[in-house]
Scaffold this active site. Structure first.
Site, PDB file in Angstrom:
ATOM      1  N   GLU A 193      46.174  35.140  46.839  1.00 31.03           N
ATOM      2  CA  GLU A 193      45.540  34.350  47.903  1.00 31.03           C
ATOM      3  C   GLU A 193      44.714  33.216  47.305  1.00 31.03           C
ATOM      4  O   GLU A 193      44.612  32.133  47.874  1.00 31.03           O
ATOM      5  CB  GLU A 193      44.692  35.268  48.802  1.00 31.03           C
ATOM      6  CG  GLU A 193      45.591  36.069  49.735  1.00 31.03           C
ATOM      7  CD  GLU A 193      45.060  37.433  50.110  1.00 31.03           C
ATOM      8  OE1 GLU A 193      43.868  37.698  49.941  1.00 31.03           O
ATOM      9  OE2 GLU A 193      45.883  38.259  50.576  1.00 31.03           O
ATOM     10  N   ASN A 243      40.683  46.229  47.359  1.00 29.20           N
ATOM     11  CA  ASN A 243      40.257  44.837  47.487  1.00 29.20           C
ATOM     12  C   ASN A 243      40.027  44.584  48.972  1.00 29.20           C
ATOM     13  O   ASN A 243      40.983  44.491  49.738  1.00 29.20           O
ATOM     14  CB  ASN A 243      41.372  43.936  46.924  1.00 29.20           C
ATOM     15  CG  ASN A 243      41.163  42.471  47.252  1.00 29.20           C
ATOM     16  OD1 ASN A 243      40.074  42.071  47.651  1.00 29.20           O
ATOM     17  ND2 ASN A 243      42.213  41.670  47.090  1.00 29.20           N
ATOM     18  N   GLY A 288      50.062  42.232  52.377  1.00 22.24           N
ATOM     19  CA  GLY A 288      49.634  42.112  53.770  1.00 22.24           C
ATOM     20  C   GLY A 288      50.774  42.031  54.760  1.00 22.24           C
ATOM     21  O   GLY A 288      50.569  41.683  55.916  1.00 22.24           O
ATOM     22  N   GLU A 293      51.607  42.066  41.784  1.00 21.84           N
ATOM     23  CA  GLU A 293      51.564  41.990  43.238  1.00 21.84           C
ATOM     24  C   GLU A 293      52.576  40.956  43.735  1.00 21.84           C
ATOM     25  O   GLU A 293      52.248  39.757  43.801  1.00 21.84           O
ATOM     26  CB  GLU A 293      50.162  41.587  43.706  1.00 21.84           C
ATOM     27  CG  GLU A 293      49.083  42.580  43.331  1.00 21.84           C
ATOM     28  CD  GLU A 293      47.932  42.539  44.318  1.00 21.84           C
ATOM     29  OE1 GLU A 293      47.623  43.572  44.897  1.00 21.84           O
ATOM     30  OE2 GLU A 293      47.373  41.453  44.531  1.00 21.84           O
ATOM     31  N   LYS A 323      38.919  41.991  50.416  1.00 21.05           N
ATOM     32  CA  LYS A 323      39.072  40.581  50.810  1.00 21.05           C
ATOM     33  C   LYS A 323      37.857  40.147  51.641  1.00 21.05           C
ATOM     34  O   LYS A 323      36.768  40.668  51.388  1.00 21.05           O
ATOM     35  CB  LYS A 323      40.403  40.376  51.544  1.00 21.05           C
ATOM     36  CG  LYS A 323      41.549  40.984  50.724  1.00 21.05           C
ATOM     37  CD  LYS A 323      42.907  40.618  51.180  1.00 21.05           C
ATOM     38  CE  LYS A 323      43.932  41.280  50.249  1.00 21.05           C
ATOM     39  NZ  LYS A 323      45.298  40.964  50.616  1.00 21.05           N
TER      40      LYS A 323
HETATM   41  P1  PGA Z   1      47.748  44.659  50.958  1.00 22.50           P
HETATM   42  O1  PGA Z   1      47.021  43.685  49.909  1.00 22.50           O
HETATM   43  O2  PGA Z   1      47.585  46.070  50.420  1.00 22.50           O
HETATM   44  O3  PGA Z   1      47.015  44.461  52.262  1.00 22.50           O
HETATM   45  O4  PGA Z   1      49.167  44.273  51.014  1.00 22.50           O
HETATM   46  C1  PGA Z   1      47.116  43.906  48.541  1.00 22.50           C
HETATM   47  C2  PGA Z   1      46.320  42.886  47.781  1.00 22.50           C
HETATM   48  O5  PGA Z   1      46.252  41.726  48.221  1.00 22.50           O
HETATM   49  O6  PGA Z   1      45.744  43.193  46.726  1.00 22.50           O
END
Ligand code: PGA
Length: 256
Positions: free
Chosen positions: A100, A9, A176, A170, A11
Site C-alpha cells: 500500500e 498489521n 484485502g 505479499e 493499517k
Molecule cells: P489482508 O492484508 O490480510 O487484509 O489481505 C495483508 C497485508 O496487507 O499485510
C-alpha cells in the site's frame, strides 16, 4: 530453527480506546495459551496507538511494531517518525515497503533500502514486504519482481545482520481481496526468495524468516504453516479482531 512469526498489521484502523479494548482481550487469550505459545506474536497498530500498546504489552510475549518509519534518525522531515523514536517507545519491529505504501504513496525500492538500514541501525527488526501485482503474475514475472525488491531493499544489509531481517511475501492481488494465494504458489515464491537471499548473503538464509501475507485467516492459515518454507504470516483484516487473530496464532502453532 526459525521461530514462527504471526504479525497483525492493523493499517489505518482503531482509536486509542479501541486499541486498549483489543489489547485486554488479546493478552488474555495469549496468556491462556501458556507454554503452548511456541511462536512470536507481533501487533502493528497505527503510530497513534503505539504508546498505549507498548505500555500494555511491555512485560509479555507480545511484540509491538510500527507500520512504517522514516530513514533519517531526526531532523526537518515534517510528519515523519524515526526508528530511534520507535525504539524509545518500546517497539521491536517496523514494517517496511508494504505494497500500500509502494502503490498508493509512491515508496520506491531506494526508500525501502534506506528504511531497512535505519531500522537495523536503531536496533529494531524490519519486516520488509515484497510481492507482485496480478498483471506481473500473469506476465510470468513474479520471481523477477520479488528478486528486484529483495536485492534492492537489502542492498545495505550485511550478512551478519540478516538473521534479524524478516521478509513478507505479499502478492498484491491477494491483499484485502479475500483471495489468498494457493499454499503451493506461496511456497514456490518463498522458496525462490530464500534462494535469492542465499545467493546474496550465503548460509544465513536458513535463519531468515519469510512470511506469507494476503487474506490470511484462521480457516486458511494451516495450509500455509504446514509448509516448512513458510515461517508465519502478516495478517491485515483478520488481525483487527483479537479473537480471530488469537485463533490464527493457535492454528499456526498446531500446524507446526
Ligand atoms: P489482508 O492484508 O490480510 O487484509 O489481505 C495483508 C497485508 O496487507 O499485510
Amino acid at each position: 530453527m526459525r521461530v514462527p512469526l504471526l504479525a497483525a498489521n492493523w493499517k489505518m484502523n482503531k482509536t486509542v480506546g479501541e486499541t486498549l479494548e483489543y489489547a485486554g482481550v488479546f493478552a488474555g487469550l495469549m496468556e491462556d495459551m501458556g507454554d503452548s505459545l511456541r511462536a512470536e506474536v507481533l501487533v502493528c497498530p497505527p503510530f497513534t496507538s503505539l504508546p498505549a500498546l507498548c505500555s500494555v504489552f511491555s512485560h509479555g510475549d507480545i511484540r509491538v511494531g510500527a507500520q512504517n518509519v522514516f530513514w533519517a534518525p531526526k531532523g526537518a522531515f515534517t510528519g515523519e517518525i524515526s526508528a530511534p523514536m520507535l525504539k524509545d517507545l518500546g517497539c521491536s519491529y517496523a514494517i517496511v515497503g508494504h505494497s500500500e505504501r509502494r502503490h498508493i504513496l509512491g515508496e520506491t525500492d531506494d526508500m525501502v533500502r534506506q528504511k531497512v538500514r535505519a531500522v537495523l541501525d536503531a536496533g529494531l527488526r524490519p519486516v520488509m514486504c515484497v510481492g507482485e501485482t496480478l498483471e506481473e503474475r500473469e506476465a510470468g514475472s513474479a520471481f523477477a519482481v520479488c528478486d528486484v525488491m529483495v536485492q534492492e531493499g537489502l542492498k545495505d544489509v550485511k550478512a551478519e545482520e540478516m538473521a534479524g531481517v524478516v521478509i513478507a511475501y505479499e502478492p498484491v492481488w491477494a491483499i484485502g481481496t479475500g483471495k489468498e494465494a494457493k499454499p503451493d504458489d506461496a511456497e514456490e515464491v518463498i522458496a525462490h526468495i530464500r534462494a535469492t537471499v542465499k545467493r546474496l548473503f550465503g548460509e544465513v538464509s536458513d535463519e531468515v524468516r519469510i512470511l506469507y501475507g494476503g487474506s490470511v485467516k484462521s480457516s486458511n492459515i494451516r495450509g500455509f504453516m504446514t509448509r516448512g518454507t513458510i515461517d508465519g504470516a502478516l495478517v491485515g483484516g483478520a488481525g483487527l479482531d483479537p479473537v480471530e487473530f488469537a485463533r490464527i496464532v493457535q492454528e499456526a502453532i498446531k500446524a507446526r
